[in-house]
Design a protein around this motif. Sequence first.
Motif, PDB file in Angstrom:
ATOM      1  N   ALA A  55      47.562  36.622  39.205  1.00  0.00           N
ATOM      2  CA  ALA A  55      48.204  35.360  39.602  1.00  0.00           C
ATOM      3  C   ALA A  55      49.230  35.589  40.701  1.00  0.00           C
ATOM      4  CB  ALA A  55      48.852  34.697  38.400  1.00  0.00           C
ATOM      5  N   ALA A  56      49.884  36.739  40.693  1.00  0.00           N
ATOM      6  CA  ALA A  56      50.908  37.025  41.705  1.00  0.00           C
ATOM      7  C   ALA A  56      50.307  37.064  43.103  1.00  0.00           C
ATOM      8  CB  ALA A  56      51.603  38.345  41.406  1.00  0.00           C
ATOM      9  N   VAL A  57      49.089  37.558  43.212  1.00  0.00           N
ATOM     10  CA  VAL A  57      48.435  37.650  44.523  1.00  0.00           C
ATOM     11  C   VAL A  57      47.490  36.477  44.775  1.00  0.00           C
ATOM     12  CG1 VAL A  57      48.630  40.150  44.626  1.00  0.00           C
ATOM     13  CG2 VAL A  57      46.590  39.121  43.643  1.00  0.00           C
ATOM     14  N   ASP A  58      47.515  35.478  43.872  1.00  0.00           N
ATOM     15  CA  ASP A  58      46.724  34.257  44.015  1.00  0.00           C
ATOM     16  C   ASP A  58      45.242  34.573  44.136  1.00  0.00           C
ATOM     17  OD1 ASP A  58      46.355  31.565  44.043  1.00  0.00           O
ATOM     18  OD2 ASP A  58      46.742  31.325  46.175  1.00  0.00           O
ATOM     19  N   ASP A  59      44.723  35.261  43.139  1.00  0.00           N
ATOM     20  CA  ASP A  59      43.306  35.614  43.097  1.00  0.00           C
ATOM     21  C   ASP A  59      42.455  34.347  43.057  1.00  0.00           C
ATOM     22  OD1 ASP A  59      40.925  36.966  42.812  1.00  0.00           O
ATOM     23  OD2 ASP A  59      41.218  37.447  40.700  1.00  0.00           O
ATOM     24  N   ALA A  60      41.404  34.314  43.842  1.00  0.00           N
ATOM     25  CA  ALA A  60      40.551  33.124  43.917  1.00  0.00           C
ATOM     26  C   ALA A  60      39.838  32.856  42.591  1.00  0.00           C
ATOM     27  CB  ALA A  60      39.530  33.290  45.037  1.00  0.00           C
ATOM     28  N   ALA A  61      39.439  33.895  41.899  1.00  0.00           N
ATOM     29  CA  ALA A  61      38.762  33.749  40.610  1.00  0.00           C
ATOM     30  C   ALA A  61      39.708  34.155  39.491  1.00  0.00           C
ATOM     31  CB  ALA A  61      37.501  34.588  40.596  1.00  0.00           C
ATOM     32  N   LEU A  62      40.899  33.590  39.507  1.00  0.00           N
ATOM     33  CA  LEU A  62      41.960  33.985  38.572  1.00  0.00           C
ATOM     34  C   LEU A  62      41.536  33.864  37.118  1.00  0.00           C
ATOM     35  CD1 LEU A  62      44.927  34.711  37.927  1.00  0.00           C
ATOM     36  CD2 LEU A  62      45.444  32.288  38.111  1.00  0.00           C
ATOM     37  N   LEU A  63      41.007  32.725  36.736  1.00  0.00           N
ATOM     38  CA  LEU A  63      40.676  32.500  35.331  1.00  0.00           C
ATOM     39  C   LEU A  63      39.526  33.384  34.874  1.00  0.00           C
ATOM     40  CD1 LEU A  63      41.087  28.643  35.258  1.00  0.00           C
ATOM     41  CD2 LEU A  63      42.743  30.407  34.656  1.00  0.00           C
ATOM     42  N   ARG A 128      52.285  35.342  46.848  1.00  0.00           N
ATOM     43  CA  ARG A 128      51.690  34.284  47.665  1.00  0.00           C
ATOM     44  C   ARG A 128      52.007  32.962  46.977  1.00  0.00           C
ATOM     45  NH1 ARG A 128      45.698  36.451  49.285  1.00  0.00           N
ATOM     46  NH2 ARG A 128      46.406  38.258  50.436  1.00  0.00           N
ATOM     47  N   PRO A 129      51.977  31.870  47.693  1.00  0.00           N
ATOM     48  CA  PRO A 129      52.223  30.579  47.030  1.00  0.00           C
ATOM     49  C   PRO A 129      51.199  30.340  45.921  1.00  0.00           C
ATOM     50  CG  PRO A 129      52.274  30.327  49.412  1.00  0.00           C
ATOM     51  CD  PRO A 129      51.812  31.724  49.141  1.00  0.00           C
ATOM     52  N   SER A 130      51.636  29.699  44.879  1.00  0.00           N
ATOM     53  CA  SER A 130      50.765  29.500  43.718  1.00  0.00           C
ATOM     54  C   SER A 130      49.883  28.272  43.851  1.00  0.00           C
ATOM     55  CB  SER A 130      51.618  29.379  42.463  1.00  0.00           C
ATOM     56  OG  SER A 130      52.449  28.231  42.556  1.00  0.00           O
ATOM     57  N   SER A 131      49.617  27.837  45.041  1.00  0.00           N
ATOM     58  CA  SER A 131      48.833  26.616  45.241  1.00  0.00           C
ATOM     59  C   SER A 131      47.424  26.725  44.673  1.00  0.00           C
ATOM     60  CB  SER A 131      48.764  26.279  46.726  1.00  0.00           C
ATOM     61  OG  SER A 131      48.180  27.367  47.426  1.00  0.00           O
TER      62      SER A 131
END
Length: 142
Positions: A55-63, A128-131
């Motif tokens: 989540a800190a690096v705003d992974d595209a497939a986070l979940l 990165r922003p958590s958008s």
Amino acid sequence: MLPKRGTPEAGSSLVEFALLMPLLILLLLGLVEFGYLLGEYNEVRHGAHEAARLAAVDDAALLTNSCNSIELTNGTVSFDFSDSASGDVGEQASVTVSAVVESLSGFGAIEAVLPAALTTTADFKLERPSSGWASSDQDVSC
């Protein structure tokens, strides 16, 4: 010649063993169950730290990647991601991982002593922003 008769205490050790054996087996199974739940708790903690890193690096497939990082034997896992109102770089965010873990033995009395729901929280700073994940459904089960 007649066989010797035993002393009156000859069978007492067998009776004592028969009385104590169920308690010893219960103690042994309790230790195994405790070790199993401790291992599952470590897996939940690992999953929380891995989800925080992703989540800190705003992974595209986070979940999907967060679910794949946790390997429980059985049970249900849920992730809850939260951040500040703005979700800017450098701000604090957290992820809470909860897992409902089933007993290894299936013996219902263990849950009276040991928890069935394991929960841990990991805090992190946004790189990165958590958008990417702040606007999506933050509570997911896998």
